[in-house]
Design a protein around this motif. Structure first.
Motif, PDB file in Angstrom:
ATOM      1  N   GLY A 218      11.852 -10.328  -4.818  1.00  0.00           N
ATOM      2  CA  GLY A 218      12.796 -10.766  -3.800  1.00  0.00           C
ATOM      3  C   GLY A 218      12.422 -10.321  -2.407  1.00  0.00           C
ATOM      4  O   GLY A 218      13.272 -10.283  -1.506  1.00  0.00           O
ATOM      5  N   LEU A 219      11.147  -9.989  -2.204  1.00  0.00           N
ATOM      6  CA  LEU A 219      10.665  -9.537  -0.908  1.00  0.00           C
ATOM      7  C   LEU A 219       9.806 -10.621  -0.280  1.00  0.00           C
ATOM      8  O   LEU A 219       9.294 -11.509  -0.964  1.00  0.00           O
ATOM      9  N   LYS A 220       9.631 -10.548   1.041  1.00  0.00           N
ATOM     10  CA  LYS A 220       8.839 -11.538   1.755  1.00  0.00           C
ATOM     11  C   LYS A 220       7.511 -10.926   2.182  1.00  0.00           C
ATOM     12  O   LYS A 220       7.464  -9.775   2.610  1.00  0.00           O
ATOM     13  N   ARG A 221       6.461 -11.703   2.095  1.00  0.00           N
ATOM     14  CA  ARG A 221       5.141 -11.226   2.482  1.00  0.00           C
ATOM     15  C   ARG A 221       4.941 -11.426   3.976  1.00  0.00           C
ATOM     16  O   ARG A 221       5.165 -12.518   4.506  1.00  0.00           O
ATOM     17  N   ALA A 222       4.524 -10.372   4.646  1.00  0.00           N
ATOM     18  CA  ALA A 222       4.160 -10.458   6.064  1.00  0.00           C
ATOM     19  C   ALA A 222       2.643 -10.486   6.166  1.00  0.00           C
ATOM     20  O   ALA A 222       1.948  -9.743   5.465  1.00  0.00           O
ATOM     21  N   VAL A 223       2.122 -11.344   7.025  1.00  0.00           N
ATOM     22  CA  VAL A 223       0.673 -11.502   7.110  1.00  0.00           C
ATOM     23  C   VAL A 223       0.021 -10.410   7.960  1.00  0.00           C
ATOM     24  O   VAL A 223      -1.191 -10.226   7.908  1.00  0.00           O
ATOM     25  N   ASN A 224       0.815  -9.699   8.735  1.00  0.00           N
ATOM     26  CA  ASN A 224       0.274  -8.581   9.501  1.00  0.00           C
ATOM     27  C   ASN A 224       1.350  -7.524   9.687  1.00  0.00           C
ATOM     28  O   ASN A 224       2.539  -7.763   9.442  1.00  0.00           O
ATOM     29  N   ALA A 225       0.923  -6.334  10.087  1.00  0.00           N
ATOM     30  CA  ALA A 225       1.854  -5.220  10.204  1.00  0.00           C
ATOM     31  C   ALA A 225       2.897  -5.463  11.287  1.00  0.00           C
ATOM     32  O   ALA A 225       4.061  -5.067  11.145  1.00  0.00           O
ATOM     33  N   GLU A 226       2.502  -6.127  12.362  1.00  0.00           N
ATOM     34  CA  GLU A 226       3.421  -6.322  13.478  1.00  0.00           C
ATOM     35  C   GLU A 226       4.607  -7.208  13.089  1.00  0.00           C
ATOM     36  O   GLU A 226       5.704  -7.079  13.658  1.00  0.00           O
ATOM     37  N   GLY A 227       4.403  -8.079  12.119  1.00  0.00           N
ATOM     38  CA  GLY A 227       5.499  -8.955  11.707  1.00  0.00           C
ATOM     39  C   GLY A 227       6.253  -8.457  10.492  1.00  0.00           C
ATOM     40  O   GLY A 227       7.046  -9.203   9.903  1.00  0.00           O
ATOM     41  N   ALA A 228       6.060  -7.199  10.138  1.00  0.00           N
ATOM     42  CA  ALA A 228       6.664  -6.656   8.922  1.00  0.00           C
ATOM     43  C   ALA A 228       7.792  -5.696   9.234  1.00  0.00           C
ATOM     44  O   ALA A 228       7.879  -5.113  10.325  1.00  0.00           O
ATOM     45  N   ASP A 229       8.674  -5.539   8.259  1.00  0.00           N
ATOM     46  CA  ASP A 229       9.701  -4.490   8.325  1.00  0.00           C
ATOM     47  C   ASP A 229       9.181  -3.179   7.753  1.00  0.00           C
ATOM     48  O   ASP A 229       9.659  -2.102   8.118  1.00  0.00           O
ATOM     49  N   VAL A 230       8.219  -3.293   6.851  1.00  0.00           N
ATOM     50  CA  VAL A 230       7.671  -2.120   6.178  1.00  0.00           C
ATOM     51  C   VAL A 230       6.276  -2.458   5.665  1.00  0.00           C
ATOM     52  O   VAL A 230       5.972  -3.632   5.392  1.00  0.00           O
ATOM     53  N   ALA A 231       5.429  -1.460   5.579  1.00  0.00           N
ATOM     54  CA  ALA A 231       4.114  -1.617   4.957  1.00  0.00           C
ATOM     55  C   ALA A 231       4.065  -0.782   3.683  1.00  0.00           C
ATOM     56  O   ALA A 231       4.589   0.338   3.654  1.00  0.00           O
ATOM     57  N   ILE A 232       3.471  -1.335   2.655  1.00  0.00           N
ATOM     58  CA  ILE A 232       3.248  -0.575   1.420  1.00  0.00           C
ATOM     59  C   ILE A 232       1.748  -0.394   1.261  1.00  0.00           C
ATOM     60  O   ILE A 232       0.987  -1.365   1.260  1.00  0.00           O
ATOM     61  N   VAL A 233       1.341   0.851   1.134  1.00  0.00           N
ATOM     62  CA  VAL A 233      -0.071   1.191   0.950  1.00  0.00           C
ATOM     63  C   VAL A 233      -0.230   1.862  -0.407  1.00  0.00           C
ATOM     64  O   VAL A 233       0.345   2.923  -0.649  1.00  0.00           O
ATOM     65  N   ARG A 234      -0.981   1.226  -1.266  1.00  0.00           N
ATOM     66  CA  ARG A 234      -1.286   1.820  -2.570  1.00  0.00           C
ATOM     67  C   ARG A 234      -2.630   2.550  -2.479  1.00  0.00           C
ATOM     68  O   ARG A 234      -3.644   1.961  -2.085  1.00  0.00           O
ATOM     69  N   VAL A 235      -2.624   3.837  -2.798  1.00  0.00           N
ATOM     70  CA  VAL A 235      -3.848   4.639  -2.785  1.00  0.00           C
ATOM     71  C   VAL A 235      -3.988   5.328  -4.143  1.00  0.00           C
ATOM     72  O   VAL A 235      -3.016   5.497  -4.871  1.00  0.00           O
ATOM     73  N   SER A 236      -5.201   5.720  -4.458  1.00  0.00           N
ATOM     74  CA  SER A 236      -5.458   6.478  -5.677  1.00  0.00           C
ATOM     75  C   SER A 236      -5.889   7.883  -5.306  1.00  0.00           C
ATOM     76  O   SER A 236      -6.467   8.105  -4.225  1.00  0.00           O
ATOM     77  N   ALA A 237      -5.628   8.829  -6.181  1.00  0.00           N
ATOM     78  CA  ALA A 237      -6.054  10.202  -5.934  1.00  0.00           C
ATOM     79  C   ALA A 237      -7.555  10.226  -5.662  1.00  0.00           C
ATOM     80  O   ALA A 237      -8.331   9.577  -6.376  1.00  0.00           O
ATOM     81  N   PRO A 238      -7.990  10.947  -4.649  1.00  0.00           N
ATOM     82  CA  PRO A 238      -9.414  10.959  -4.285  1.00  0.00           C
ATOM     83  C   PRO A 238     -10.261  11.613  -5.382  1.00  0.00           C
ATOM     84  O   PRO A 238      -9.778  12.366  -6.214  1.00  0.00           O
ATOM     85  N   PHE A 239     -11.561  11.306  -5.342  1.00  0.00           N
ATOM     86  CA  PHE A 239     -12.526  11.976  -6.212  1.00  0.00           C
ATOM     87  C   PHE A 239     -13.916  11.768  -5.625  1.00  0.00           C
ATOM     88  O   PHE A 239     -14.117  10.912  -4.756  1.00  0.00           O
ATOM     89  N   ASP A 240     -14.864  12.560  -6.104  1.00  0.00           N
ATOM     90  CA  ASP A 240     -16.255  12.421  -5.686  1.00  0.00           C
ATOM     91  C   ASP A 240     -16.973  11.524  -6.682  1.00  0.00           C
ATOM     92  O   ASP A 240     -17.049  11.868  -7.874  1.00  0.00           O
ATOM     93  N   PHE A 241     -17.486  10.410  -6.230  1.00  0.00           N
ATOM     94  CA  PHE A 241     -18.188   9.506  -7.139  1.00  0.00           C
ATOM     95  C   PHE A 241     -19.502  10.136  -7.581  1.00  0.00           C
ATOM     96  O   PHE A 241     -20.308  10.584  -6.768  1.00  0.00           O
ATOM     97  N   ARG A 242     -19.698  10.164  -8.907  1.00  0.00           N
ATOM     98  CA  ARG A 242     -20.931  10.702  -9.487  1.00  0.00           C
ATOM     99  C   ARG A 242     -21.438   9.720 -10.532  1.00  0.00           C
ATOM    100  O   ARG A 242     -20.650   9.169 -11.293  1.00  0.00           O
ATOM    101  N   ASP A 243     -22.767   9.576 -10.619  1.00  0.00           N
ATOM    102  CA  ASP A 243     -23.294   8.584 -11.562  1.00  0.00           C
ATOM    103  C   ASP A 243     -24.680   8.969 -12.070  1.00  0.00           C
ATOM    104  O   ASP A 243     -25.519   8.121 -12.313  1.00  0.00           O
ATOM    105  N   GLN A 244     -24.895  10.246 -12.270  1.00  0.00           N
ATOM    106  CA  GLN A 244     -26.180  10.679 -12.829  1.00  0.00           C
ATOM    107  C   GLN A 244     -26.188  10.547 -14.352  1.00  0.00           C
ATOM    108  O   GLN A 244     -27.152  10.075 -14.940  1.00  0.00           O
ATOM    109  N   TYR A 245     -25.077  10.958 -14.974  1.00  0.00           N
ATOM    110  CA  TYR A 245     -24.998  10.978 -16.428  1.00  0.00           C
ATOM    111  C   TYR A 245     -24.176   9.805 -16.964  1.00  0.00           C
ATOM    112  O   TYR A 245     -23.335   9.238 -16.255  1.00  0.00           O
ATOM    113  N   MET A 246     -24.411   9.458 -18.210  1.00  0.00           N
ATOM    114  CA  MET A 246     -23.589   8.464 -18.900  1.00  0.00           C
ATOM    115  C   MET A 246     -22.120   8.868 -18.812  1.00  0.00           C
ATOM    116  O   MET A 246     -21.778  10.043 -19.003  1.00  0.00           O
ATOM    117  N   LEU A 247     -21.252   7.926 -18.505  1.00  0.00           N
ATOM    118  CA  LEU A 247     -19.797   8.100 -18.407  1.00  0.00           C
ATOM    119  C   LEU A 247     -19.344   8.808 -17.137  1.00  0.00           C
ATOM    120  O   LEU A 247     -18.161   8.793 -16.814  1.00  0.00           O
TER     121      LEU A 247
END
Length: 625
Positions: A486-515
Motif C-alpha cells: 500500500g505504499l507508493k514508489r518515488a523515483v528519487n529521494a527529493e520526491g519521497a516522504d521516506v527512504a528505505i535502505v537495506r544493508v547487510s552486515a559488513p564483512f571482508d571478502f575472502r576467496d583463497q580457499y574453497m567455501l
C-alpha cells in the motif's frame, strides 16, 4: 505416506508385508517389521560384511541431478557420484546439496533407494541436508529456500523467542523434507554467538544459553517428535562442545581459524544447550573443527587437537560424563582435502596435520566418533581392522548406533516417497504464509525517531509505522513489494516522504580457499561508500535503515543519519514492509549485542556472552511499534 515401488516388496507366508532385502525369499529377522529395533539391528550386524559395516561409518555429499535420474549423474572431480557411493562403496548416509523441483527430487531419491536395495543386504540410504528454509546460500553450511517455505534464520527465531513458533517451523520443515525423502537434518546449530565476528552466527539462536536451550528443545520436538518414527526427521545437534569461542572470530573451516579459546573460563556455559539436548534425546551430535587451546577439564589439560579427534572431549566428556549414547558424526572433511569450483580446502586435521590418512581415521574412531562426515574412504576402515589396529567389535559399536536410527525411521520397511505428491506437500500456501509472517515478526526495531534531515520537515510523530500511500524511495526494495504494502514508489529521494535502505552486515571478502567466499568474516565496520550514501539521503529525506544481521554490525556511523533502524535476520521485502507498516507487529529483540566500535569487539573475550563494553545496543533490546 510413500508408495511401494521397489520389486523387493514381498509377503510372508502368514501375510506380513516385508522387503526381501537380501533376496533370499525369506523374511529374516532384520526384515520383519514386527520385531523390536534392537533385535533387528543385532540380526543384521551378524550378517554384514566388514565392507558393509565400514560403508555405514561414512556420511558424505552428493547432489541430485536436474533431471531426477541417476543416469545423468556427473560427479565433480575427486568425488564419487551418488550411484557409485551407494552401489560400489556401500555408503548409505548422503548429505544432499543441489535438489531440483520436488517431483524430480523425489524421483532421484527413489532411484537412489532402488540402487541401495540392490546391495547385499539392501541397507537403505539416509538422505540428510544442511538447513534450506531461509536466505543464506553457503554450500558449506546452508541453502536458500527455493522449493520450500522461507523462514527467518535461527537468529530471527531467537529474536522472537517463541518456542511454539520454533516448534511450528520445525514441524513444517519436517513435512517438506519428508515429502522429498530427506530423513536427517544436519542441524540445529546450538552454538552460542559470543564472538561478534564469527561467521556461523546466523545459524545459531544467539548468545544466551538459556534461550538457545529452550529453542533447541522445541526444534527437536518439531523435527523428531517424542521419539523417532516413520514420520520423523532425525536431527544432528552441532557443534559440540560449542563452536562460538573462536580466536579472533575466525572460522575453523580454515587454517587461520583453528584455535578455540576460553579466556573468560566459560567452557561450561557453552556446554549448556548440549546438556539439555542430550537429556531430552537427540539422534546425533556433531563435534566442531576447532582445536581447544589451554583448556583444562577436571584438572587435566585437554589435548590441543580438533574436537573430532579429541578422546577427552568425545569419549570422556560426551560419552562418559554426559552419558550420550547416540551417533557422533564428525564435521565434514577432517581427513582428506576438499575441492569445489576451482578452490581447495586442506583437511581440517587441526593439531594432527602430521598424521597419515590412516592414522587420522584411527584417531577419530579411537576418540569415540561413529561416522566420518564428508569423507568417502571406507576401505581405510577395512584395512585398519584387517591390520589389527581397530577391532571389529569397536566397529560394531558404531554400526549398532547407526543402524538403530535407520530402523527407527522406518527406512528398512519403506524408504520411498510419492513422486506425484511431492510438489503438493512442499511450499504450501499456508506454509509460505507462516514463514513470511515469522520473518515480519522477527524484525527488531532499534530506533524510531521523528522525521529529520536538512531537506525534510520535522514530523511530530515517529517515522514508523509507514502509513498507506507513503511515497518511498528505495534502490533495494522492489516496486511490487511497495505496491503490495500500500505504499507508493518515488523515483528519487527529493520526491519521497521516506527512504528505505537495506544493508547487510559488513564483512571482508575472502576467496583463497574453497567455501571461503561464502563465510562472512572479518571487520564489522561499514565501508565509507555505504556511510556516505546514507548520509546523502538523510539530507533530502528521512531514512529508514534495514540492516540484515547474519552477525553483529557496527551501526554507529549510520545511526545519526537514520530516522529509524530495523534489524532483520533473513526477511523478504514483503515481510520487511509488513513490519514497517505495522501489518504484522515487529516483535524482535536482539539475540546478541551490537558493538559501538570494532575496537570494543577486539577487546572482548570470545567465550563470554555480552562482553563488548559500551555496546550501541544490548542483547535483548527492541522497541515496540
Amino acid at each position: 505416506m510413500s508408495v511401494a515401488i521397489g520389486d523387493e516388496f514381498k509377503q510372508s507366508p502368514d501375510g506380513v508385508p516385508f522387503r526381501d532385502l537380501n533376496g533370499n525369499g525369506v523374511m529374516d529377522p532384520y526384515e520383519d517389521p514386527r520385531r523390536p529395533v534392537q533385535e533387528r539391528v543385532e540380526d543384521l550386524i551378524g550378517r554384514l560384511s566388514l565392507e558393509e559395516k565400514a560403508g555405514l561409518m561414512f556420511h558424505t555429499m552428493a547432489s541430485a541431478t536436474e533431471s531426477g535420474s541417476l543416469d545423468d549423474d556427473a560427479p565433480r572431480a575427486g568425488r564419487s557420484g551418488a550411484a557409485e557411493l551407494v552401489g560400489d562403496k556401500l555408503i548409505n548416509h548422503i548429505n544432499v546439496h543441489f535438489l531440483p523441483e520436488p517431483r524430480l527430487a523425489a524421483k532421484w531419491v527413489n532411484e537412489l533407494q532402488r540402487r541401495a536395495a540392490d546391495t547385499p543386504h539392501g541397507i537403505p540410504v539416509t538422505l540428510s541436508t544442511d538447513p534450506r528454509h531461509s536466505f543464506a546460500e553457503n554450500w558449506g553450511a546452508s541453502f536458500t529456500a527455493i522449493h520450500f517455505s522461507a523462514w527467518p534464520e535461527p537468529l530471527g527465531m531467537a529474536a522472537i523467542g517463541d518456542e511454539e513458533l520454533v516448534r511450528e517451523f520445525a514441524g513444517i520443515a519436517r513435512k517438506e523434507y519428508t515429502a522429498v525423502g530427506i530423513r536427517a537434518a544436519l542441524h540445529p546449530t546450538i552454538d552460542l554467538a559470543t564472538e561478534p565476528r564469527w561467521a556461523r552466527q546466523y545459524g545459531t539462536f544467539g548468545q544466551d544459553a538459556g534461550l538457545v536451550s529452550r529453542l533447541a528443545l522445541a526444534y527437536l520436538d518439531g523435527f523428531e517428535g517424542e521419539a523417532l518414527d516413520g514420520g520423523s526427521v532425525a536431527c544432528m545437534a552441532k557443534h559440540f562442545p560449542g563452536g562460538g569461542p573462536q580466536l579472533n572470530g575466525e572460522d575453523a573451516h580454515f587454517p587461520y581459524g583453528r584455535e578455540q579459546v576460553y579466556p573468560g573460563g566459560m567452557f561450561d556455559y557453552h556446554l549448556e544447550p548440549f546438556r539439555r539436548a542430550i537429556s531430552r534425546g537427540v539422534s546425533a551430535i556433531m563435534p566442531y573443527y576447532g582445536m581447544p587451546m589451554g583448556l583444562e577439564l577436571d584438572g587435566e589439560p585437554v589435548e590441543e587437537v580438533g574436537f573430532g579427534y579429541n578422546r577427552q572431549i568425545i569419549q570422556g566428556l560426551l560419552r562418559e560424563k554426559l552419558g550420550y549414547t547416540g551417533v557422533v558424526c564428525t564435521d565434514w572433511g577432517l581427513v582428506t582435502e576438499s575441492r569445489l569450483h576451482g578452490r581447495q580446502l586442506p583437511p581440517r586435521a587441526w593439531g594432527v596435520e602430521h598424521l597419515s590418512v590412516e592414522d587420522r581415521v584411527l584417531k577419530i574412531i579411537d576418540a569415540g566418533c561413529d561416522q566420518l562426515g564428508g569423507e568417502e574412504c571406507p576401505e581405510v576402515v577395512v584395512d585398519l581392522v584387517r591390520q589389527g589396529r581397530v577391532s571389529e567389535e569397536r566397529i560394531d559399536e558404531s554400526v549398532r548406533r547407526l543402524l538403530s536410527v535407520k530402523f527407527q525411521l522406518g527406512l528398512f520397511d519403506d524408504p520411498y516417497v510419492d513422486e506425484s505428491m511431492a510438489a503438493q506437500r512442499t511450499a504450501l500456501p499456508e506454509f509460505v504464509h507462516a514463514g513470511t509472517r515469522a520473518q515480519a515478526r522477527s524484525v527488531t526495531l532499534l530506533k524510531n525517531s521523528a522525521a529529520h534531515g536538512g531537506g525534510a520537515v520535522s514530523a511530530p510523530r515517529p517515522i514508523l509505522p509507514l502509513r498507506p500511500g507513503t511515497r518511498v524511495f528505495s534502490r533495494e526494495v522492489s516496486p511490487e513489494a511497495l505496491a503490495l504494502a500500500g505504499l507508493k514508489r518515488a523515483v528519487n529521494a527529493e520526491g519521497a516522504d521516506v527512504a528505505i535502505v537495506r544493508v547487510s552486515a559488513p564483512f571482508d571478502f575472502r576467496d583463497q580457499y574453497m567455501l571461503e567466499s561464502s563465510f562472512h568474516a572479518g571487520s564489522l565496520e561499514f565501508d565509507a561508500e555505504t556511510i556516505k550514501t546514507v548520509g546523502w539521503l538523510a539530507e533530502a529525506v528521512p531514512v529508514v535503515v534495514v540492516a540484515h544481521l547474519d552477525r553483529p554490525a557496527v551501526l554507529t556511523p549510520l545511526e545519526p543519519h537514520s530516522a529509524a533502524i530495523a534489524a532483520v535476520y533473513g526477511a523478504s521485502d514483503a515481510a520487511v514492509l509488513q513490519a514497517l507498516t505495522g501489518a504484522v507487529r515487529p516483535e524482535g529483540r536482539l539475540p546478541f549485542q551490537l558493538p559501538r566500535s570494532e575496537a570494543s569487539v577486539i577487546a572482548s573475550r570470545p567465550d563470554v556472552p555480552g562482553d563488548v563494553e559500551d555496546a550501541l545496543y544490548e542483547c535483548g533490546y527492541g522497541m515496540e511499534l
